[in-house]
Design an enzyme around this catalytic site. Structure first.
Site, PDB file in Angstrom:
ATOM      1  N   ASP A 129      -7.292  -5.603   4.047  1.00  0.00           N
ATOM      2  CA  ASP A 129      -6.568  -4.464   4.037  1.00  0.00           C
ATOM      3  C   ASP A 129      -6.764  -3.930   5.413  1.00  0.00           C
ATOM      4  OD1 ASP A 129      -5.576  -1.694   3.401  1.00  0.00           O
ATOM      5  OD2 ASP A 129      -7.154  -1.342   2.035  1.00  0.00           O
ATOM      6  N   ASP A 150      -4.654   3.946  -2.594  1.00  0.00           N
ATOM      7  CA  ASP A 150      -5.785   4.243  -2.016  1.00  0.00           C
ATOM      8  C   ASP A 150      -6.426   5.657  -2.162  1.00  0.00           C
ATOM      9  OD1 ASP A 150      -6.214   1.996   0.147  1.00  0.00           O
ATOM     10  OD2 ASP A 150      -4.193   2.662   0.635  1.00  0.00           O
ATOM     11  N   SER A 153       0.762  -1.049  -0.135  1.00  0.00           N
ATOM     12  CA  SER A 153      -0.028  -0.011   0.224  1.00  0.00           C
ATOM     13  C   SER A 153       0.848   1.256  -0.105  1.00  0.00           C
ATOM     14  CB  SER A 153      -1.065   0.020   1.180  1.00  0.00           C
ATOM     15  OG  SER A 153      -1.625   1.237   1.068  1.00  0.00           O
ATOM     16  N   MET A 201     -11.995   4.956  -2.168  1.00  0.00           N
ATOM     17  CA  MET A 201     -12.715   5.209  -0.631  1.00  0.00           C
ATOM     18  C   MET A 201     -13.491   6.429  -1.095  1.00  0.00           C
ATOM     19  SD  MET A 201     -10.208   3.744   1.892  1.00  0.00           S
ATOM     20  CE  MET A 201      -8.878   3.819   0.619  1.00  0.00           C
TER      21      MET A 201
END
Ligand code: DX5
Ligand code: ZN
Length: 215
Positions: free
Chosen positions: A175, A35, A8, A68
């Protein structure tokens, strides 16, 4: 299924992002996890399109985009065009889940659907046969470096069970809070794609940590 490690980039050093991408690649990561946070679906804002463009230009590994964001359908084509290989969205963030899955596939990417810790797997059961990946969040989305939530383990097993019953190879991804202690647990419960941020990027020996996560 083979274990896939997705590093990540949220925990990378952004002042030398290219070097950290190479470090993850040379250490044996399989995917790079990207992300995207909009400050609405989750409290924080991370990075978006201009940074993805630079990441795709320097990365060799597949890019695993985790949206997100509210109403993700608006951004699918743009992230696909910028080099995403897989795009995962949150079922809680959209009204028409089928539309988002179709849009991701039409854009030529693998489609992933995600649930926050409080959302039961039953909410996405009907869509699992149509996706390539199910992401069970093992922390509240929004920040790196949080502690793994044990209450999510049972959800991993449920998702794995439903995925296996489709007869297709569907990845079960986790995650948040993945480290040497939690990795064996999530693998035991059926996860095969492990996202890890702070545990990998804060390490002097990332290759050794990746090896341990893989099991
Ligand atoms: C959190 C992000 C994660 C984050 C995980 O909302 O989706 O991908 O980078 O970070 P760690 O591995 O530090 O918990
Ligand atoms: Zn993520």
């Amino acid at each position: 299924m083979e274990t896939i490690i997705s590093a990540s980039l949220l925990s990378a050093d952004f002042s030398r992002l290219g070097e950290d991408i190479k470090r993850a690649e040379n250490s044996g990561a399989d995917w790079l996890h990207y992300d995207v946070m909009d400050g609405i679906f989750v409290p924080s804002i991370s990075f978006g399109e201009p940074v993805l463009k630079c990441v795709s230009a320097s990365a060799e590994l597949p890019i695993d985009v985790h949206l997100m964001i509210t109403d993700p359908v608006r951004y699918i084509d743009r992230y696909a065009a910028l080099g995403a290989d897989g795009i995962t969205f949150h079922c809680e963030a959209c009204d028409n889940v089928n539309e988002v899955i179709d849009r991701i596939h039409k854009a030529g990417c693998h489609a992933g659907i995600s649930v926050k810790p409080a959302t039961p797997v039953s909410e996405i059961e009907q869509y699992i046969a149509d996706v390539d990946l199910v992401l069970i969040m093992t922390v509240e989305p929004g920040f790196g470096g949080q502690e793994f939530m044990d209450c999510t383990l049972e959800k991993i097993a449920q998702a794995r069970d439903i995925a296996d019953r489709t007869g297709r190879d569907i990845n079960i991804q986790v995650d948040g809070g993945i480290n040497d202690k939690t990795a064996p647990l999530v693998r035991k419960y059926g996860a095969n794609v492990l996202v890890s941020g702070s545990h990998l990027f804060c390490a002097d020996d990332m290759a050794e940590r990746i090896k341990v996560l893989r099991g």
